[in-house]
Design an enzyme around this catalytic site. Structure first.
Site, PDB file in Angstrom:
ATOM      1  N   TRP A   9      19.435  31.682  58.180  1.00 52.99           N
ATOM      2  CA  TRP A   9      18.352  31.161  57.488  1.00 52.99           C
ATOM      3  C   TRP A   9      18.250  31.801  56.235  1.00 52.99           C
ATOM      4  O   TRP A   9      17.637  31.242  55.265  1.00 52.99           O
ATOM      5  CB  TRP A   9      16.955  31.122  58.055  1.00 52.99           C
ATOM      6  CG  TRP A   9      16.847  29.796  59.280  1.00 52.99           C
ATOM      7  CD1 TRP A   9      17.796  29.055  59.312  1.00 52.99           C
ATOM      8  CD2 TRP A   9      15.724  29.433  59.970  1.00 52.99           C
ATOM      9  NE1 TRP A   9      17.419  27.936  60.289  1.00 52.99           N
ATOM     10  CE2 TRP A   9      15.945  28.165  60.559  1.00 52.99           C
ATOM     11  CE3 TRP A   9      14.502  29.789  59.937  1.00 52.99           C
ATOM     12  CZ2 TRP A   9      15.103  27.630  61.600  1.00 52.99           C
ATOM     13  CZ3 TRP A   9      13.630  29.333  60.897  1.00 52.99           C
ATOM     14  CH2 TRP A   9      13.863  28.069  61.714  1.00 52.99           C
ATOM     15  N   HIS A  94      26.914  40.995  56.805  1.00 46.46           N
ATOM     16  CA  HIS A  94      27.091  39.822  56.166  1.00 46.46           C
ATOM     17  C   HIS A  94      27.457  40.106  54.750  1.00 46.46           C
ATOM     18  O   HIS A  94      27.383  40.952  54.012  1.00 46.46           O
ATOM     19  CB  HIS A  94      25.923  39.104  56.087  1.00 46.46           C
ATOM     20  CG  HIS A  94      25.922  37.581  55.677  1.00 46.46           C
ATOM     21  ND1 HIS A  94      26.079  37.315  54.287  1.00 46.46           N
ATOM     22  CD2 HIS A  94      25.911  36.278  56.386  1.00 46.46           C
ATOM     23  CE1 HIS A  94      26.319  35.911  54.083  1.00 46.46           C
ATOM     24  NE2 HIS A  94      26.208  35.533  55.472  1.00 46.46           N
ATOM     25  N   GLU A  96      26.694  38.660  51.907  1.00 52.75           N
ATOM     26  CA  GLU A  96      25.691  39.117  50.960  1.00 52.75           C
ATOM     27  C   GLU A  96      25.244  40.286  51.069  1.00 52.75           C
ATOM     28  O   GLU A  96      25.074  40.945  49.921  1.00 52.75           O
ATOM     29  CB  GLU A  96      24.869  37.697  51.268  1.00 52.75           C
ATOM     30  CG  GLU A  96      25.152  36.390  50.701  1.00 52.75           C
ATOM     31  CD  GLU A  96      24.778  35.265  51.422  1.00 52.75           C
ATOM     32  OE1 GLU A  96      23.537  35.474  52.173  1.00 52.75           O
ATOM     33  OE2 GLU A  96      25.396  34.206  51.318  1.00 52.75           O
ATOM     34  N   GLU A 164      33.992  35.156  58.713  1.00 53.15           N
ATOM     35  CA  GLU A 164      33.179  34.461  57.456  1.00 53.15           C
ATOM     36  C   GLU A 164      34.207  34.655  56.245  1.00 53.15           C
ATOM     37  O   GLU A 164      33.877  35.508  55.554  1.00 53.15           O
ATOM     38  CB  GLU A 164      31.839  34.827  57.341  1.00 53.15           C
ATOM     39  CG  GLU A 164      30.990  34.316  58.313  1.00 53.15           C
ATOM     40  CD  GLU A 164      29.498  34.360  57.914  1.00 53.15           C
ATOM     41  OE1 GLU A 164      28.818  33.158  58.330  1.00 53.15           O
ATOM     42  OE2 GLU A 164      28.939  34.952  57.403  1.00 53.15           O
ATOM     43  N   GLY A 170      28.854  29.050  51.607  1.00 53.31           N
ATOM     44  CA  GLY A 170      27.865  28.518  50.708  1.00 53.31           C
ATOM     45  C   GLY A 170      28.656  27.554  49.553  1.00 53.31           C
ATOM     46  O   GLY A 170      28.116  27.164  48.465  1.00 53.31           O
ATOM     47  N   GLY A 228      24.922  28.645  57.634  1.00 55.26           N
ATOM     48  CA  GLY A 228      23.846  28.898  56.806  1.00 55.26           C
ATOM     49  C   GLY A 228      23.072  27.602  56.305  1.00 55.26           C
ATOM     50  O   GLY A 228      22.229  27.093  57.059  1.00 55.26           O
ATOM     51  N   GLY A 229      23.517  27.095  55.267  1.00 50.31           N
ATOM     52  CA  GLY A 229      22.747  26.022  54.398  1.00 50.31           C
ATOM     53  C   GLY A 229      22.548  24.929  55.575  1.00 50.31           C
ATOM     54  O   GLY A 229      21.557  24.118  55.621  1.00 50.31           O
TER      55      GLY A 229
HETATM   56  P1  PGA Z   1      27.062  28.688  54.958  1.00 50.36           P
HETATM   57  O1  PGA Z   1      26.556  30.017  55.097  1.00 50.36           O
HETATM   58  O2  PGA Z   1      27.128  27.900  56.270  1.00 50.36           O
HETATM   59  O3  PGA Z   1      25.908  27.937  53.877  1.00 50.36           O
HETATM   60  O4  PGA Z   1      28.389  28.580  54.095  1.00 50.36           O
HETATM   61  C1  PGA Z   1      27.243  30.713  56.072  1.00 50.36           C
HETATM   62  C2  PGA Z   1      26.722  32.207  56.429  1.00 50.36           C
HETATM   63  O5  PGA Z   1      26.408  32.935  55.151  1.00 50.36           O
HETATM   64  O6  PGA Z   1      26.454  32.721  57.182  1.00 50.36           O
END
Ligand code: PGA
Length: 245
Positions: A9, A94, A96, A164, A170, A228-229
């Site tokens: 989330w 992750h 990010e 990923e 995203g 994610g989204g």
């Molecule tokens: P996403 O993000 O499904 O929005 O691409 C995945 C994630 O960052 O774990």
């Protein structure tokens, strides 16, 4: 082995919104016991998450934690607390966290070890950037991130890996099935080389949506998704969680 469908989330949802999500979820979900469903809420919603999931087989975890479990580390989250509150997993490394918060492999490897020591399951995220893919370095990056991230890990304790590709997170761009198959096969091979069981789950993440989940879940060594989204809305995440049914 159960497929794992995990919702990341990120920095979304208040405790109230978390509760509202599960009121709707319970009215629509039906029987999902053949899969493992995991939610990663922001730390401010751990409590409402724990309450919302109590009595269900669904699990939750933290999106990050620190490498130490207590002390003078202002603003950090302790794996010990996550465990005490009923969490099962911690997402680590992750992209990010790596890019925005400058986490490096050394710190990530310490966090992996700490999370395992606290009897939680680290879900280690790895993946190449677009330029690394375009220059043919994907497998090298996967190997170096795994090797470094797992350097202090205990292969006898549970682990999960999330592949990923950074360029797919995203962005609406999904890696194609061949790219995913090759990466997951390589990760499976590498983790066994580091002494982990071949059954260690490897999730795919990066723009997984209700309309591509069915195709992606059938790829060999794709043991689930990190979403994610599309995990923020009950209806889209539910459809993803039913991709293998
Ligand atoms: P996403 O993000 O499904 O929005 O691409 C995945 C994630 O960052 O774990």
């Amino acid at each position: 082995m159960k497929k794992i469908f995990a919702a990341n989330w990120k920095l979304n949802k208040t405790p109230r919104e978390t509760e509202a999500f599960f009121v709707e979820w319970k009215s629509k979900a039906g029987d999902l016991n053949s899969s493992e469903i995991v939610f990663f809420p922001p730390a401010t919603s751990f409590d409402s998450m724990a309450q919302s999931l109590s009595g269900s087989s669904m699990k939750w975890g933290a999106q990050n934690c620190y490498s130490e479990v207590q002390g003078a580390f202002t603003g950090e989250i302790s794996a010990k607390t996550v465990k005490a509150m009923g969490g099962h997993y911690v997402l680590l490394g992750h992209s990010e966290r790596r890019s925005i918060f400058h986490e490096n492999d050394i710190l990530i490897s310490k966090k992996v070890a700490t999370v395992q020591k606290e009897e939680l399951i680290p879900m280690l995220c790895i993946g190449e950037s677009l330029s690394e893919r375009e220059t043919g370095n994907t497998m090298y990056i996967l190997k170096s991130q795994l090797e470094a991230g797992l350097s202090h890990a205990d292969p006898r304790k549970p682990l999960a890996v999330a592949y990923e590709p950074v360029w797919a997170i995203g962005t609406g761009k999904v890696a194609n099935p061949d790219q995913i198959r090759d990466a997951h096969r390589e990760i499976n091979h590498l983790i066994q080389g580091f002494g982990f069981p071949g059954t260690t789950p490897i999730l795919y993440g990066g723009s997984v949506k209700a309309d591509n989940a069915k195709e992606l879940i059938s790829i060999p060594h794709v043991d689930g998704f990190l979403v994610g989204g599309a995990s923020l809305e009950v209806s889209s995440f539910l459809q993803i969680c039913k991709a293998n049914l």
